[in-house]
Every structure is written in C-alpha cells, then in structure tokens.
Write an enzyme that holds these catalytic residues in place. Structure first.
Site, PDB file in Angstrom:
ATOM      1  N   THR A 119      44.316  30.213  40.940  1.00  0.00           N
ATOM      2  CA  THR A 119      44.865  28.789  41.562  1.00  0.00           C
ATOM      3  C   THR A 119      44.501  28.748  43.171  1.00  0.00           C
ATOM      4  O   THR A 119      45.184  29.567  43.765  1.00  0.00           O
ATOM      5  CB  THR A 119      46.136  28.215  41.057  1.00  0.00           C
ATOM      6  OG1 THR A 119      46.298  28.096  39.786  1.00  0.00           O
ATOM      7  CG2 THR A 119      46.627  26.923  41.620  1.00  0.00           C
TER       8      THR A 119
ATOM      9  N   LYS B 126      54.065  27.046  45.341  1.00  0.00           N
ATOM     10  CA  LYS B 126      52.722  27.306  45.746  1.00  0.00           C
ATOM     11  C   LYS B 126      51.670  26.057  45.576  1.00  0.00           C
ATOM     12  O   LYS B 126      50.976  25.814  46.412  1.00  0.00           O
ATOM     13  CB  LYS B 126      52.169  28.535  45.147  1.00  0.00           C
ATOM     14  CG  LYS B 126      50.547  28.708  45.248  1.00  0.00           C
ATOM     15  CD  LYS B 126      50.081  30.031  44.384  1.00  0.00           C
ATOM     16  CE  LYS B 126      48.684  30.070  44.575  1.00  0.00           C
ATOM     17  NZ  LYS B 126      47.893  30.868  43.489  1.00  0.00           N
TER      18      LYS B 126
ATOM     19  N   LYS C 271      43.646  20.820  38.673  1.00  0.00           N
ATOM     20  CA  LYS C 271      44.797  21.503  38.647  1.00  0.00           C
ATOM     21  C   LYS C 271      45.969  20.993  39.535  1.00  0.00           C
ATOM     22  O   LYS C 271      47.082  21.025  39.474  1.00  0.00           O
ATOM     23  CB  LYS C 271      44.513  23.022  39.076  1.00  0.00           C
ATOM     24  CG  LYS C 271      45.747  23.950  39.161  1.00  0.00           C
ATOM     25  CD  LYS C 271      46.155  24.541  37.939  1.00  0.00           C
ATOM     26  CE  LYS C 271      47.333  25.176  38.305  1.00  0.00           C
ATOM     27  NZ  LYS C 271      47.945  26.003  36.995  1.00  0.00           N
TER      28      LYS C 271
HETATM   29  P1  NAD Z   1      49.922  38.686  39.885  1.00  0.00           P
HETATM   30  O1  NAD Z   1      50.245  38.621  41.323  1.00  0.00           O
HETATM   31  O2  NAD Z   1      50.758  38.891  38.545  1.00  0.00           O
HETATM   32  O3  NAD Z   1      48.650  39.147  39.635  1.00  0.00           O
HETATM   33  C1  NAD Z   1      47.502  39.163  40.690  1.00  0.00           C
HETATM   34  C2  NAD Z   1      46.961  40.359  40.751  1.00  0.00           C
HETATM   35  O4  NAD Z   1      45.637  40.438  41.328  1.00  0.00           O
HETATM   36  C3  NAD Z   1      47.492  41.870  40.924  1.00  0.00           C
HETATM   37  O5  NAD Z   1      47.667  42.681  39.697  1.00  0.00           O
HETATM   38  C4  NAD Z   1      46.934  42.362  41.936  1.00  0.00           C
HETATM   39  O6  NAD Z   1      47.194  43.738  42.374  1.00  0.00           O
HETATM   40  C5  NAD Z   1      45.499  41.541  42.037  1.00  0.00           C
HETATM   41  N1  NAD Z   1      44.856  41.998  43.313  1.00  0.00           N
HETATM   42  C6  NAD Z   1      45.086  41.074  44.500  1.00  0.00           C
HETATM   43  N2  NAD Z   1      44.252  41.273  45.189  1.00  0.00           N
HETATM   44  C7  NAD Z   1      43.018  42.126  44.853  1.00  0.00           C
HETATM   45  C8  NAD Z   1      41.894  42.561  45.068  1.00  0.00           C
HETATM   46  N3  NAD Z   1      41.418  42.670  46.379  1.00  0.00           N
HETATM   47  N4  NAD Z   1      41.315  43.266  44.352  1.00  0.00           N
HETATM   48  C9  NAD Z   1      41.436  43.534  43.114  1.00  0.00           C
HETATM   49  N5  NAD Z   1      43.086  42.896  42.463  1.00  0.00           N
HETATM   50  C10 NAD Z   1      43.450  42.345  43.338  1.00  0.00           C
HETATM   51  O7  NAD Z   1      49.637  36.741  39.498  1.00  0.00           O
HETATM   52  P2  NAD Z   1      49.520  36.157  38.266  1.00  0.00           P
HETATM   53  O8  NAD Z   1      50.821  35.489  37.623  1.00  0.00           O
HETATM   54  O9  NAD Z   1      48.423  36.795  37.345  1.00  0.00           O
HETATM   55  O10 NAD Z   1      48.488  34.738  38.644  1.00  0.00           O
HETATM   56  C11 NAD Z   1      47.123  34.648  39.064  1.00  0.00           C
HETATM   57  C12 NAD Z   1      46.811  33.484  39.421  1.00  0.00           C
HETATM   58  O11 NAD Z   1      46.992  32.485  38.244  1.00  0.00           O
HETATM   59  C13 NAD Z   1      47.511  32.805  40.563  1.00  0.00           C
HETATM   60  O12 NAD Z   1      46.516  32.068  41.434  1.00  0.00           O
HETATM   61  C14 NAD Z   1      48.331  31.830  40.063  1.00  0.00           C
HETATM   62  O13 NAD Z   1      48.669  30.685  40.872  1.00  0.00           O
HETATM   63  C15 NAD Z   1      47.616  31.455  38.757  1.00  0.00           C
HETATM   64  N6  NAD Z   1      48.552  31.066  37.539  1.00  0.00           N
HETATM   65  C16 NAD Z   1      49.705  31.613  37.247  1.00  0.00           C
HETATM   66  C17 NAD Z   1      50.391  31.249  36.281  1.00  0.00           C
HETATM   67  C18 NAD Z   1      51.574  32.022  35.585  1.00  0.00           C
HETATM   68  O14 NAD Z   1      52.205  31.657  35.107  1.00  0.00           O
HETATM   69  N7  NAD Z   1      51.905  33.256  36.170  1.00  0.00           N
HETATM   70  C19 NAD Z   1      50.149  29.966  35.578  1.00  0.00           C
HETATM   71  C20 NAD Z   1      48.849  29.197  36.219  1.00  0.00           C
HETATM   72  C21 NAD Z   1      48.167  29.815  36.938  1.00  0.00           C
END
Ligand code: NAD
Length: 296
Positions: free
Chosen positions: A96, A246, A171
């Site tokens: 997102t 966010k 979104k």
């Molecule tokens: P998270 O923080 O659990 O996971 C993000 C991952 O990205 C981490 O494991 C981190 O180590 C990795 N990362 C960061 N920079 C990196 C890089 N340069 N190279 C490789 N890996 C890297 O976040 P999440 O909850 O999985 O959410 C991911 C996305 O999905 C976000 O944009 C969030 O807004 C969106 N989202 C989340 C949810 C939810 O319920 N968690 C729901 C809908 C959308």
C-alpha cells in the site's frame, strides 16, 4: 507453473508467497529478515541472496513492502530490480503506497521494457493466509491479463481498477471510507447506550436499515453481535490503529495534492492520531470506541 520472485516476506508477504508455492509455482524469495527467509525456505522456496538475485531468471515478480520509500529503493535504488530483471518481466507491487510513487515506478518499469501493475490488497493477515485477498489492480490491459492468473493463487477477487496508480487510488478511497464508517458506527453504539437502547437491538435494526455498513455487519465494534470481530477479544488486531492511520495519511496527502474536499477523512485521521498518541496504536482500529467512551 510460473517462476516468480517474491520480495518482502512480512505478515502479509509471507503467507502470500506460501500460497504461490501451494499452487505449484516456483518461488525465489528475498527479505532483509533472515528469520522471514528461513520460514519460507521450510515451505520449499528458493532463497535469493539479494533483491536483484530474486528477480533474475524469473517471469514475474511480486513485492510486498512497508511503504513508498521502500518500493522506490527496491525498484530504482543502486541495486534496483528494474536493472537486474530481463526485459519483459512482469512486476506486481502489492504494497500500500501513494499513487504518485506507484505511477512513477510503473513508468520507469515500462521504459525499461517491463510490464507492471500496482495491486494493493484488501483483507488482512487472515485473508492472506487463506488466499482470500481482494486485489485492486492498476495497469495496462496486457499487464493485467498477465497478472490475473498469478494473483488468483493468493486472492478471491481480482479487480482491474484502471491505468497505473488506479489500484492505489481505489485502496486509499476505500480505506478512508472504512476509517470514517468505523468511527460513525462507534458513535451510534455510544448514543444508543446513553438512550438506553440495547446494543443487539441497534445491530438488528441498523444492519437491516439505512445505517447498514461493513464496520457494523462484519467488524462490529462492540462485543456480541458479530462473534468474530476484534471487540470480542479485547480489540486485539485484526487491523491495527497504526495501519489505519497510515492509510488515512495517504488519503489526506492525496486529497491535498488533488484539492479534493475530505473534511470527514481529515477528522477521522485526527481521531486515530489522538488514539495512537495515547499509546494504543497496536490495538485493532475498532478499539477507537474505547477512546470515544472515555471522552463521554
Ligand atoms: P511487514 O512490516 O510485516 O512486512 C514488510 C516486510 O518487508 C518485512 O519483512 C521487511 O523486512 C521487508 N522489507 C523491507 N524493506 C525491504 C527491502 N529493501 N528488501 C527486502 N525486504 C524488505 O508489513 P505487512 O503487514 O506484511 O504489510 C506489507 C504491506 O501490505 C504494507 O504496505 C501494508 O500497508 C499493506 N497491507 C497490510 C495489511 C495487514 O493487515 N498487515 C493489510 C493490507 C495491506
């Protein structure tokens, strides 16, 4: 079966990559976290040494990263994936992020000879685990046609929202509406309490009347009427206040950039900011009812 690179194996990306493996795709994964990499390895994924390595010799790439800055760095940074992939690779960014970054990165991908879609998701970790996500997809017709069968391994609804950036636009509009309806639903329950109207009666009537909305019927902010809602487990998430904030910030940035009037979106953001400032950002966003109760 497609050979797919997957970058970002967090709460959402981890289970999404597992579902690709379950559907028989070959998946090459990369995350900065060694622990996240190990977990996927135990499900049969190949470990890449870097993001650039994850996109070499694959047909498609999925990224699931925290925010726009991470997406820019992974795609366009010094070791960016757009330089490392073969021409014709399909990129799907499911993070997102803001619409402007999504459009910029897509334009850069297209000028490097790639196909790209922005494909943010609706549905949290539970939907990521069960393969029931909704994908809102922005991109050209060819990119969408290539992305659809791969996204179907991780989601139930794959909706083409329009050109590049349209997935992120959908979104941000959807989640601004969600933030607003949740606060309105909480206010209705608080007023019912003061008026001596039973919560279950308000639920039974409003869910069959013009007050009907998703925050009420699927995610009810008071315990009882919807047994699966976080209100029944002391507002453990679910979808945290921090995540809602966010998305509301992205909506307000977009409203400022486009000159759209969103007074309720702005107010909803201020209400959630106050809740986070009180140290409750890790609660589910429906827990906002606790703050409103305390303000009574
Ligand atoms: P998270 O923080 O659990 O996971 C993000 C991952 O990205 C981490 O494991 C981190 O180590 C990795 N990362 C960061 N920079 C990196 C890089 N340069 N190279 C490789 N890996 C890297 O976040 P999440 O909850 O999985 O959410 C991911 C996305 O999905 C976000 O944009 C969030 O807004 C969106 N989202 C989340 C949810 C939810 O319920 N968690 C729901 C809908 C959308």
């Amino acid at each position: 079966m497609t050979k797919i690179g997957f970058i970002g194996l967090g709460n959402m990306g981890g289970p999404m990559a597992r579902n690709l493996l379950k559907e028989g795709h070959e998946v090459k994964v990369f995350d900065l976290s060694g622990e996240a990499m190990q977990k996927l390895g135990s499900h049969g994924a190949h470990a890449a040494k870097s993001a650039a390595d994850a996109v070499s010799d694959v047909k498609a790439v999925i990224t699931m990263l925290p925010a726009g800055a991470h997406v820019r760095a992974v795609y366009q940074g010094a070791d960016g994936v757009l330089n490392a992939a073969s021409a014709g690779t399909l990129f799907m960014d499911c993070s997102t992020i803001d619409v402007a970054t999504a459009r910029d990165v897509c334009a850069a991908a297209e000028s490097a000879g790639m196909d790209m879609v922005d494909a943010p998701v609706s549905g949290g970790v539970a939907a990521a685990e069960s393969g029931a996500l909704t994908f809102m997809v922005g991109g050209g017709a060819q990119a969408f046609a290539r992305a659809q069968p791969i996204l179907e391994a991780m989601g139930q609804k794959i909706i083409h929202a329009g050109p590049p950036g349209a997935g992120q636009a959908a979104k941000v509009c959807n989640n601004m509406l969600l933030g607003i309806t949740m606060i309105g639903t909480c206010e209705a329950f608080l007023l019912a309490d003061r008026l001596g109207l039973e919560r279950q009666k308000l639920f039974d009537i409003a869910s069959n009347a013009s007050g009907q909305n998703w925050s009420l019927t699927n995610y009810c902010p008071v315990p009882g009427p919807v047994p699966s809602s976080p209100a029944n487990r002391d507002y453990q998430p679910g979808f945290t206040v921090a995540m809602m904030l966010k998305d509301l910030k992205l909506a307000q940035d977009a409203a400022r950039e486009t000159g759209a009037a969103t007074p309720l979106g702005a107010k909803a953001m201020a209400v959630y900011e106050a809740f986070e400032a009180a140290g409750r950002g890790a609660l589910d966003f429906s827990g906002i009812i606790k703050m409103l109760e305390e303000d009574d």
